[in-house]
Design a protein around this motif. Structure first.
Motif, PDB file in Angstrom:
ATOM      1  N   VAL A   8       0.836  -1.202   0.000  1.00 32.26           N
ATOM      2  CA  VAL A   8       0.000   0.000   0.000  1.00 32.26           C
ATOM      3  C   VAL A   8       0.870   1.250   0.000  1.00 32.26           C
ATOM      4  O   VAL A   8       1.898   1.309   0.679  1.00 32.26           O
ATOM      5  CB  VAL A   8      -0.922   0.037   1.242  1.00 32.26           C
ATOM      6  N   MET A   9       0.450   2.258  -0.777  1.00 36.94           N
ATOM      7  CA  MET A   9       1.042   3.589  -0.704  1.00 36.94           C
ATOM      8  C   MET A   9      -0.034   4.550  -0.218  1.00 36.94           C
ATOM      9  O   MET A   9      -1.157   4.528  -0.738  1.00 36.94           O
ATOM     10  CB  MET A   9       1.579   4.047  -2.062  1.00 36.94           C
ATOM     11  N   VAL A  10       0.291   5.386   0.758  1.00 35.91           N
ATOM     12  CA  VAL A  10      -0.663   6.344   1.325  1.00 35.91           C
ATOM     13  C   VAL A  10      -0.313   7.739   0.826  1.00 35.91           C
ATOM     14  O   VAL A  10       0.814   8.213   1.028  1.00 35.91           O
ATOM     15  CB  VAL A  10      -0.637   6.314   2.871  1.00 35.91           C
ATOM     16  N   VAL A  11      -1.284   8.397   0.181  1.00 35.33           N
ATOM     17  CA  VAL A  11      -1.066   9.739  -0.364  1.00 35.33           C
ATOM     18  C   VAL A  11      -2.007  10.713   0.334  1.00 35.33           C
ATOM     19  O   VAL A  11      -3.227  10.626   0.182  1.00 35.33           O
ATOM     20  CB  VAL A  11      -1.305   9.772  -1.892  1.00 35.33           C
ATOM     21  N   ASP A  31       1.620  -4.086   3.933  1.00 37.47           N
ATOM     22  CA  ASP A  31       3.003  -3.656   3.734  1.00 37.47           C
ATOM     23  C   ASP A  31       2.979  -2.247   3.139  1.00 37.47           C
ATOM     24  O   ASP A  31       2.772  -2.072   1.937  1.00 37.47           O
ATOM     25  CB  ASP A  31       3.709  -4.630   2.785  1.00 37.47           C
ATOM     26  N   VAL A  32       3.125  -1.239   3.995  1.00 35.26           N
ATOM     27  CA  VAL A  32       3.100   0.152   3.533  1.00 35.26           C
ATOM     28  C   VAL A  32       4.471   0.474   2.942  1.00 35.26           C
ATOM     29  O   VAL A  32       5.455   0.632   3.668  1.00 35.26           O
ATOM     30  CB  VAL A  32       2.747   1.121   4.671  1.00 35.26           C
ATOM     31  N   VAL A  33       4.534   0.543   1.617  1.00 40.98           N
ATOM     32  CA  VAL A  33       5.821   0.647   0.922  1.00 40.98           C
ATOM     33  C   VAL A  33       6.224   2.081   0.613  1.00 40.98           C
ATOM     34  O   VAL A  33       7.370   2.340   0.242  1.00 40.98           O
ATOM     35  CB  VAL A  33       5.793  -0.177  -0.387  1.00 40.98           C
ATOM     36  N   VAL A  54      -3.304   2.085  -3.737  1.00 41.13           N
ATOM     37  CA  VAL A  54      -2.929   3.449  -3.385  1.00 41.13           C
ATOM     38  C   VAL A  54      -4.110   4.071  -2.650  1.00 41.13           C
ATOM     39  O   VAL A  54      -5.214   4.142  -3.191  1.00 41.13           O
ATOM     40  CB  VAL A  54      -2.583   4.290  -4.627  1.00 41.13           C
ATOM     41  N   LEU A  55      -3.876   4.487  -1.408  1.00 45.40           N
ATOM     42  CA  LEU A  55      -4.903   5.157  -0.619  1.00 45.40           C
ATOM     43  C   LEU A  55      -4.735   6.653  -0.870  1.00 45.40           C
ATOM     44  O   LEU A  55      -3.721   7.236  -0.492  1.00 45.40           O
ATOM     45  CB  LEU A  55      -4.722   4.813   0.856  1.00 45.40           C
ATOM     46  N   MET A  56      -5.718   7.269  -1.513  1.00 44.96           N
ATOM     47  CA  MET A  56      -5.553   8.604  -2.089  1.00 44.96           C
ATOM     48  C   MET A  56      -6.488   9.644  -1.472  1.00 44.96           C
ATOM     49  O   MET A  56      -7.708   9.445  -1.440  1.00 44.96           O
ATOM     50  CB  MET A  56      -5.837   8.506  -3.595  1.00 44.96           C
TER      51      MET A  56
END
Length: 219
Positions: A8-11, A31-33, A54-56
């Motif tokens: 996961v990528m958090v934006v 797994d927050v990459v 992607v959490l946007m």
């Protein structure tokens, strides 16, 4: 052999919120990459880490979440974007979906709802805060009915049961609700939906509903 964790990528442009969400997701087995605060940084980092989800956010330091969604998917087309925003404005929701977002949650969602939504998004399922799915489907209906040309018939490869379930999907019903209507198991309905995904070459329930609406199956 350990199971691969969803990356996961958090934006988000608020560092305290961004770091808290990233920490919660990591604690729950994701797994927050990467994290990012804007369009440019989201694109740059997505190109490197290729996250599953992607959490946007919709408000970023250098643009909108819709812009960032399009940029991220341009460099990481296999990623799925789930919007998590304080806004539930119609324009924001539709812009995000049109840019390629799979789902849209408002920030009032509980921690469990967010976890479940990230897992569902990773599996290619569309997740929306209650009420927003109907808004998106309503817009697709408007577009379909305003477009030129008569609606064509559904693809001949769909079975009668798949077509029946597709009609319910177009009306915004969940798999559980469809199962209750048709006296089927939840798993059976999900299997039919997944088979329809493959046959129609669509990636999620929003695209599936759009197909149904364009072919007059939402009545």
């Amino acid at each position: 052999m350990t199971e691969r964790r969803t990356t996961v990528m958090v934006v988000d442009d608020h560092p305290i919120w961004r770091d808290a969400v990233a920490r919660d997701l990591a604690d729950d087995g994701f797994d927050v990459v990467a994290t990012a605060d804007g369009v440019a940084s989201a694109r740059r980092r997505a190109a490197v880490v290729l996250p599953d989800v992607v959490l946007m956010d919709m408000r970023l330091v250098d643009g909108s979440g819709a812009q960032a969604t399009a940029e991220v998917l341009a460099v990481s087309p296999s990623s799925k974007v789930l919007v998590l925003s304080a806004s539930d404005e119609r324009e924001d929701v539709l812009e995000a979906v049109k840019a390629g977002a799979t789902g849209y949650l408002v920030k009032s969602a509980s921690k469990q709802e967010l976890d479940d939504a990230v897992r569902a998004t990773a599996q290619g399922r569309a997740v929306f805060t209650p009420g927003l799915a109907g808004l998106v489907l309503g817009e697709y209906r408007r577009i379909a009915r305003d477009s030129a040309g008569p609606a064509g018939p559904p693809g001949p490869s769909l079975t009668e049961r798949e077509t029946e379930i597709l009609r319910f999907v177009a009306k915004g019903l969940t798999a559980k609700q469809i199962a209750e209507r048709l006296s089927l198991s939840h798993r059976t309905v999900e299997n039919h939906v997944q088979a329809t995904f493959r046959k129609l070459q669509v990636g999620n329930r929003v695209e599936l509903a759009r197909y149904a609406i364009e072919h007059g199956l939402d009545e």
